[in-house]
Enzyme design. Structure first.
Site, PDB file in Angstrom:
ATOM      1  CG  HIS A  91      -2.053  -0.862   1.232  1.00 59.43           C
ATOM      2  ND1 HIS A  91      -1.949  -2.236   1.294  1.00 59.43           N
ATOM      3  CD2 HIS A  91      -3.385  -0.595   1.167  1.00 59.43           C
ATOM      4  CE1 HIS A  91      -3.158  -2.763   1.274  1.00 59.43           C
ATOM      5  NE2 HIS A  91      -4.045  -1.800   1.199  1.00 59.43           N
ATOM      6  CG  ASN A 132      14.912  -4.978   7.384  1.00 66.82           C
ATOM      7  OD1 ASN A 132      13.931  -4.585   7.996  1.00 66.82           O
ATOM      8  ND2 ASN A 132      16.036  -5.281   7.988  1.00 66.82           N
TER       9      ASN A 132
END
Length: 580
Positions: A417, A451
């Site tokens: 998103h 990450n």
């Protein structure tokens, strides 16, 4: 169930009712506050323009579709026929489908595995418009697939046979979705109950029960009618299930009369299910997937992507990003894209897509968003659970400018998103805003090994502070498009970096604009592209202007890094590293 057990349940309900009655008598008012009202309104269909007026008792008008909604909801309600091992009738209760595989009723109706094994769910036990009985369709319960029960909350969830001997499918009767957030009804509202009173044909009390008290786990609603059948769904005016009916509250002065009904809040039942889910095997847990939000696991791209498209008029009331949102007499407009020729035009000739509380500007060549822009109101945030992972194409933009399953399926790319799912979920339109974030236009491909811990912590920090301090924030987010981005499947270039700009009003009335970059490059020289360790930096807004090709010149005066000599980037490892 013995009479003694039912009497105990009723006395417990009476004790809770009297306690709440005493508490309310000591309070000045029990009126719902703004937050409760916002949560309540968030589950209302925005096309029901009279709903809010009904809630505050200024109107008794309903759209005619209200009656159709009740008829549709009633299809999922059934009579539960309780039988012994010889098939003899022991009694009746009410239940209702909460998925295509599960039924919900009371613990005191179906309290044991053996009781469930011998019970039958009977649908269509009702009369038609000519008062002629419909054909009953019966399904056995299958507790061997799933049986969860709790005496304290007085509920049982049991798997149900998916195909009857007659060939009918249980899915033909639909189901009643359970929404996890509290606040689906308010004190002073009216609820309706679809039931099989005394085991008889299906009946309904339409908006006859006024909600008197709400407590953590229970709802009390006052009625002049007899108590409804155990295990019935209790609906608000939008035919959303708010509670599971389980008992009448006896009149302490005349046990033959009733002063109220009591139901168990659906949010409490779902919370209990979340707590016991870890004790289930994989097959049992999968049956609960439709009821409970999924654990936040990375999307490995190998799962099927459920795709949909909504009618264009579904977006008609979405006002999008508000440039004047922060107030102070200062606007923060959508920043222009420097390569304006690459901005994808909407079918009506526009250059942006407006959703609820956020807007998106798309790239023609990359088939991804240049950026999203969202307004966050920390004083009105509403917790909306993630109910599914269906993603939508936007019908207002040509499909050729949108990247869908052809990019994300069968690989290690997440659908990330840009405008975070939680950010626009505030005010009366929170539920709609949540749904709007699940558009491919609001998605960017991110490798599952990326990450993002610090990046996500940064996003959490912005949202949590907006909520804690009740202030407003504008957040812009987008990818960095580079010519050397990896070409994938012959048509998609995968961004290696992402940026974010947060704009807020400080206590002295001035603006603060801070910029952040998620990158695997060292900010000094370009590294060979590979998915490795990403790092988050706070960077000058002017740097993003160059990297992202977005004209942020209007915000550079409000950047705390703008006047720091040699400020190329501050590594962000915790909130203490952020300079406002």
């Amino acid at each position: 169930m013995t009479e003694g057990r039912m009497e105990k349940i009723e006395q417990q309900a009476l004790a809770r009712y009297q306690k709440l009655e005493q508490q309310r008598a000591m309070e000045a008012t029990a009126a719902a506050g703004p937050e409760a009202m916002n949560v309540r309104i968030s589950v209302i269909n925005p096309h029901d323009s009279l709903a809010t007026e009904r809630i505050i008792h200024n109107s008794d008008l309903f759209p005619i579709a209200y009656l159709e909604g009740g008829l549709n909801a009633g299809k999922a309600v059934c009579r539960i026929s309780l039988r012994n091992h010889q098939g003899q009738i022991k009694g009746y209760g009410t239940g209702f489908l909460i998925s295509q595989s599960l039924i919900l009723t009371n613990n005191h109706v179906v309290d044991t595995y053996d009781t469930a094994l011998n019970a039958v769910a009977e649908f269509n036990y009702e009369d038609d418009v000519n008062f002629m009985p419909r054909t009953i369709v019966s399904f056995r319960l299958e507790p061997e697939r799933l049986f969860i029960t709790d005496e304290a909350l007085d509920f049982s969830i049991i798997a149900i046979q998916e195909k009857a001997l007659s060939g009918a499918l249980v899915s033909d009767f639909g189901h009643l979705p359970l929404l996890p957030m509290p606040g689906k009804i308010l004190e002073g509202e009216y609820v309706s109950i679809i039931q099989h009173p005394q085991g008889g044909p299906k009946a309904v009390t339409v908006r006859e029960n006024e909600v008197k008290f709400l407590s953590d786990d229970f709802v009390h609603y006052v009625s002049d009618t007899e108590p409804g059948s155990s295990g019935s769904p209790v609906f608000n005016d939008q035919w959303i299930v708010a509670a599971l009916h389980h008992a009448g509250v006896p009149d302490p002065n005349d046990p033959s009369k009733w002063i109220a009904n009591e139901g168990i809040r659906i949010s409490s039942i779902l919370r209990h299910l979340e707590g016991v889910r870890g004790n289930l095997d994989a097959a049992e847990s999968r049956l609960l997937d439709v009821l409970l939000p999924q654990a936040p696991i990375p999307d490995d791209g190998l799962l099927p992507i459920e795709v949909g498209e909504l009618a264009a008029d579904w977006y008609s009331d979405a006002t999008g990003y508000d440039a004047a949102f922060l107030g102070l007499g200062k606007e923060v407009p959508l920043p222009p894209v420097r390569n304006g020729a690459d901005v994808a035009e909407t079918l009506d000739g526009g250059t942006k897509l407006d959703y609820t509380h956020f807007s998106i500007v798309m790239s023609r060549s990359r088939r991804l968003a240049y950026y999203s822009a969202v307004n966050i109101d920390g004083s009105q945030l509403v917790s909306v659970q993630r109910s599914n992972d269906k993603w939508y194409f936007d019908p207002r933009l040509a499909r050729e400018f949108q990247s869908g399953p052809e990019l994300y399926a069968r690989n290690d790319l997440d659908r990330g998103h840009l405008t975070r799912r939680q950010d626009p979920n505030w005010g009366r339109d929170a539920v709609q805003a949540n749904a709007h974030t699940f558009h491919f236009t609001n998605s960017a491909p991110q490798h599952k090994a990326l990450n993002q811990k610090t990046w996500l912590s940064l996003e959490d920090y912005i949202l949590e502070n907006a909520a804690a301090n009740g202030f407003k924030v504008n957040v812009f987010t987008g990818p960095v498009f580079r010519e050397d981005d990896v070409l994938y499947r012959g048509e998609f270039r995968i961004p290696a970096e992402f940026w974010k700009v947060a704009v807020m009003a400080k206590e002295d009335g001035t603006l603060s604009a801070t910029a952040y970059l998620l990158t695997q490059r060292d900010l000094i020289g370009d590294l060979e592209f590979a998915y490795g360790q990403f790092q988050t930096f706070q960077v000058p807004v002017a740097l993003l202007d160059k990297l992202a090709g977005i004209d942020f010149s209007g915000l550079q005066l409000h950047d705390p890094l703008a006047n720091l000599e040699g400020a190329g980037g501050r590594r962000i490892e915790s909130k203490r590293d952020i300079l406002f």
